[in-house]
Design an enzyme around this catalytic site. Structure first.
Site, PDB file in Angstrom:
ATOM      1  N   GLY A 221      41.942  46.671  45.572  1.00 43.75           N
ATOM      2  CA  GLY A 221      40.988  46.813  44.478  1.00 43.75           C
ATOM      3  C   GLY A 221      40.966  45.579  43.601  1.00 43.75           C
ATOM      4  O   GLY A 221      41.312  44.486  44.039  1.00 43.75           O
ATOM      5  N   GLU A 245      46.316  44.513  46.796  1.00 37.57           N
ATOM      6  CA  GLU A 245      45.519  43.430  47.390  1.00 37.57           C
ATOM      7  C   GLU A 245      44.285  43.327  46.526  1.00 37.57           C
ATOM      8  O   GLU A 245      43.550  44.302  46.377  1.00 37.57           O
ATOM      9  CB  GLU A 245      45.205  43.802  48.842  1.00 37.57           C
ATOM     10  CG  GLU A 245      44.681  42.650  49.653  1.00 37.57           C
ATOM     11  CD  GLU A 245      43.183  42.727  49.837  1.00 37.57           C
ATOM     12  OE1 GLU A 245      42.475  42.180  48.967  1.00 37.57           O
ATOM     13  OE2 GLU A 245      42.743  43.313  50.828  1.00 37.57           O
ATOM     14  N   CYS A 282      36.915  41.132  51.008  1.00 40.12           N
ATOM     15  CA  CYS A 282      37.928  40.373  50.273  1.00 40.12           C
ATOM     16  C   CYS A 282      38.168  39.020  50.928  1.00 40.12           C
ATOM     17  O   CYS A 282      38.717  38.122  50.310  1.00 40.12           O
ATOM     18  CB  CYS A 282      39.225  41.162  50.158  1.00 40.12           C
ATOM     19  SG  CYS A 282      39.649  42.050  51.647  1.00 40.12           S
TER      20      CYS A 282
END
Lengths: 509, 509
Positions: A221, A245, A282
């Protein structure tokens, strides 16, 4: 009890679901069941757990049509991507079945009693054992592979830890359906209630990590979410690990010979990498260093054409859409110029136009180098390769760092830049793109802060280590030892008296 | 600049040393040198580092007389104990030389490019790499083995991390002399300044963990010290791991058949274990559960005789002495009765009388079960084995849990108690005592909070993992890879395409 809301990002419609936010009393019962379920996960043994993991993979795939359709209506991610993501989620459970059967992950070690320079040393045997119930906080951008049915759940179960997932508010129905798929596989395998549970609501998330029965937490998140969870954890008398992460810019360096050799190919690769899944990965490359020379011009021009003619991207939720628009505006204010951006009718949903922005290297600032989640890349134009080392240090440490080089690029320069990137990322990508994270034994998905807060990966076989702790037995009688630590158990790799002994394959295997 | 003070605990004399507390400017230079020295530790390679570790062991032993004499005057620990501790410190450096040469600790893994259910997977190679400069905070009670020349320093160096030690105020001259021994070995090996450095003073300790160049911290100390360091770390924009080994009660359960079989032998063992080194060991048994039956009476009576006729113990410093005396008084107020305590003339130093205290199991409270550092044990008398499970849950989680059983004890009861202890400690000791921690591959020295804050050990081969992080290379050309990850490097164990391959011994080995 508040009803949980689901929102369709394609048209912005909101509706109440049958699900309700989890109150503290129910949450207490859920964690108590999880604590009791730990015994079953241990008692079925490694091979039993491997079977459960495979059954979960099967169960997820048997519900593919329903899961993918539900996720599409909650995330706006297209079916091909969601289909592939569900395959990946199932693959993760199957990989952990292999990891658990292999047994190397328990790091079994035996030191027989021996004379040492300090006198007689006792018999010592060590292996990793499960931490206990784990709280998992999934990500908005991977409704399967980093959510209820994601790698955190798979690795925690593989380790022998019950899991309580806090459903992501961006896809509650997908979360619920994923949990049902897992729960039914566990039940069919004879598992008790509580092996995998689910809770809803932000307050439930905070209560969860404060609960004494929870022994670790994993989050994919934002930094803000991690700070909120850490603050809740800090209220406990006993700290627990939070594996988070978080945020990643994923710089890509294109060296001059690479640009000269394959400008169009790199433009194509960059475009696919920063716009895929609406740029909501990400590992999305947020910064690309491109030479200020004719080859670099060709590369940027090819990228510009692709962006200008691209369609809109539906983002996951209103917050992400707003952050993307304000982030894009902030980049412009900070001195990056919009190099290409199509006109898109946003409709009533959370659709945005992809953006290619440009800045000259001397004008690269910390603001420009900050992550902007969504379909945006900033191309940084540089004149000399020698300028890159210092520039890369202004980029926040990331999950990945990529470098494209060609036969004409100076080998020493490449090596120097790789050293800079290596100190500031967790995965070095050569002549490729950081998106598309392979799920395997050698994967590492993690990196220095702010990309993660841990020295462990959250993807791949070794992510199981997060949910284990060592335990040693001194002079234990054989019958009390776990089978992995008995002298005659040679089915797993072990370190015996300092020497690594590979597993002895049994003949009927 | 404040002079550093040394105190002789045997007579309480205080004197200023030539050492001064380290100011922030000097500290900044020290960390900068450490950051630069990281390169050298990597460049010498695993075999080079192994040689340096062995040279440090030799250097420590060559200065044995001076080191032991200095430590004696600063700690009051006797020469035999200090002599043995120095041997242990040297042994730790030698063990890590073996660990580094073996190479398994880098967890090398190679996944060759392959077709996967998600398409073509890239070539991925992963290994653990050093975190960077590490701050080490040694303990008062081990001036060698958990201090400047201790396991944290040895494992961090083995990992390839430069070390900055904050000298413990209880033994600054020993710290300085230990550092000189290490520093001279590093220099002889061609190492630059900064591979191992030392700073003095509490303020320097806080500045150290706040410094951006420091990438991890290790502490053996109190919960208060850990909280203070964590608060300093929390001021950083980028969190770093703090590995803290803190507090431990180390319960020992003596089951009825064990007491019946060997009451005198257990009394002897318990006495040696709780009074050795003045009871100032993190593994000192602080609580012993002994049956309320004639065999238990014999055991306690034998223990009482030993304690009543024992001499005084010189504690490490004034603070520890005061805490011991107030802790003993607090235990009495909480309902434990003094069962035996000799009269001792404390003299002018920090000498105390050992204490045997007793309480009936129903009166065991959290206050009584709290750690009291020093030569004290609380014997808890129980009537039924079935009472023990619940009682053990009131004992704070510990580094160790021990159980003594005999042939007549119920096997199911033993198993149940071992399960309770296993959930609440890091090392299970059978028919033995927790003190005397073997330094080896299978050792685990750690446990659930408050015994440590980590899922890693601080003693033994695997403690090296604390100072490493994974790094992955995707599709890297051979020449850029570390040698451990090249296809043709078979000198270390590696996981190749998911399969563990042991090292291939080279013929000239």
């Amino acid at each position: 009890m508040n009803a949980v809301i689901t929102v369709d990002p394609r048209d912005g419609t909101r509706r109440a679901t049958d699900l309700t936010e989890t109150g503290d009393v129910l949450l207490g019962e859920i964690v108590a069941r999880a604590s009791r379920a730990a015994r079953w996960l241990t008692d079925v043994g490694r091979h039993g757990r491997a079977g459960v993991l495979e059954a979960i993979a099967d169960s997820l795939e048997s519900r593919r049509a329903h899961l993918v359709a539900t996720a599409e209506s909650e995330t706006g991610l297209g079916r091909p991507r969601l289909d592939q993501e569900l395959t990946r989620a199932a693959l993760q459970f199957r990989m952990f079945a292999d990891v658990v059967r292999d047994g190397g992950y328990v790091e079994a070690a035996i030191d027989h009693a021996a004379d040492t320079p300090l006198g007689r040393g006792p018999d010592l045997r060590r292996m990793l054992v499960p931490l206990g119930p784990v709280a998992v906080f999934g990500a908005s951008n991977f409704p399967f592979a980093f959510s209820v049915a994601g790698g955190d759940t798979a690795s925690a179960l593989a380790a022998g830890c019950p899991v309580v997932v806090k459903a992501h508010p961006s896809h509650p129905l997908t979360s619920h359906a994923s949990w049902r798929a897992i729960e039914s596989a566990v039940r069919d395998a004879g598992g008790p209630d509580g092996v995998v549970a689910i809770v809803y609501g932000e307050q439930a998330g905070r209560s969860l990590v404060r609960h004494p029965g929870i022994r670790a937490a994993a989050l994919t998140g934002s930094i803000g979410a991690a700070r909120a969870l850490q603050a809740a954890i800090d209220e406990r008398p006993d700290p627990i690990p939070l594996y988070a992460e978080l945020s990643s810019v994923n710089p890509i360096v294109v060296l001059p010979a690479a640009a000269a050799e394959r400008s169009d190919q790199i433009a194509e690769g960059l475009f696919a990498s920063f716009t895929g899944s609406g740029g909501q990965l990400c590992t999305k490359p947020g910064l690309a260093f491109v030479p200020s020379d004719p080859a670099g011009d060709r590369l940027v021009s090819a990228l510009r054409e692709r962006v200008a003619s691209s369609g809109g991207a539906t983002l996951l939720n209103e917050r992400i859409r707003d952050a993307f628009e304000s982030g894009t505006a902030a980049l412009a204010r900070a001195g990056a110029s919009v190099s290409a951006r199509p006109r898109i009718d946003p409709g009533t949903g959370f659709t945005v136009a992809p953006a290619l922005m440009e800045v000259a290297l001397p004008r690269l600032t910390a603001e420009i180098a900050d992550e902007c989640f969504g379909p945006l890349i900033v191309v940084v134009r540089y004149r000399e390769v020698t300028e890159l080392g210092a520039a890369l240090v202004t980029v926040p440490p990331s999950l990945t760092g990529s470098i494209h080089s060609g036969p004409g690029d100076d080998v020493a320069a490449v090596r120097g830049l790789v050293d800079v990137l290596a100190a500031r990322c967790g995965r070095l990508v050569f002549d490729g793109y950081p998106t598309g994270v392979r799920v395997s034994w050698a994967q590492h998905h993690g990196g220095p802060w702010p990309s993660t807060n841990a020295v462990h990966t959250s993807v791949g076989a070794t992510s199981i280590r997060r949910f284990l702790r060592p335990l040693a037995w001194q002079d234990a009688p054989d019958w009390i030892l776990p089978e992995e630590l008995r002298d005659d158990h040679t089915a797993i790799p072990r370190r015996v008296d300092g020497r690594l002994e590979p597993a002895v394959e049994s003949p009927h295997r």
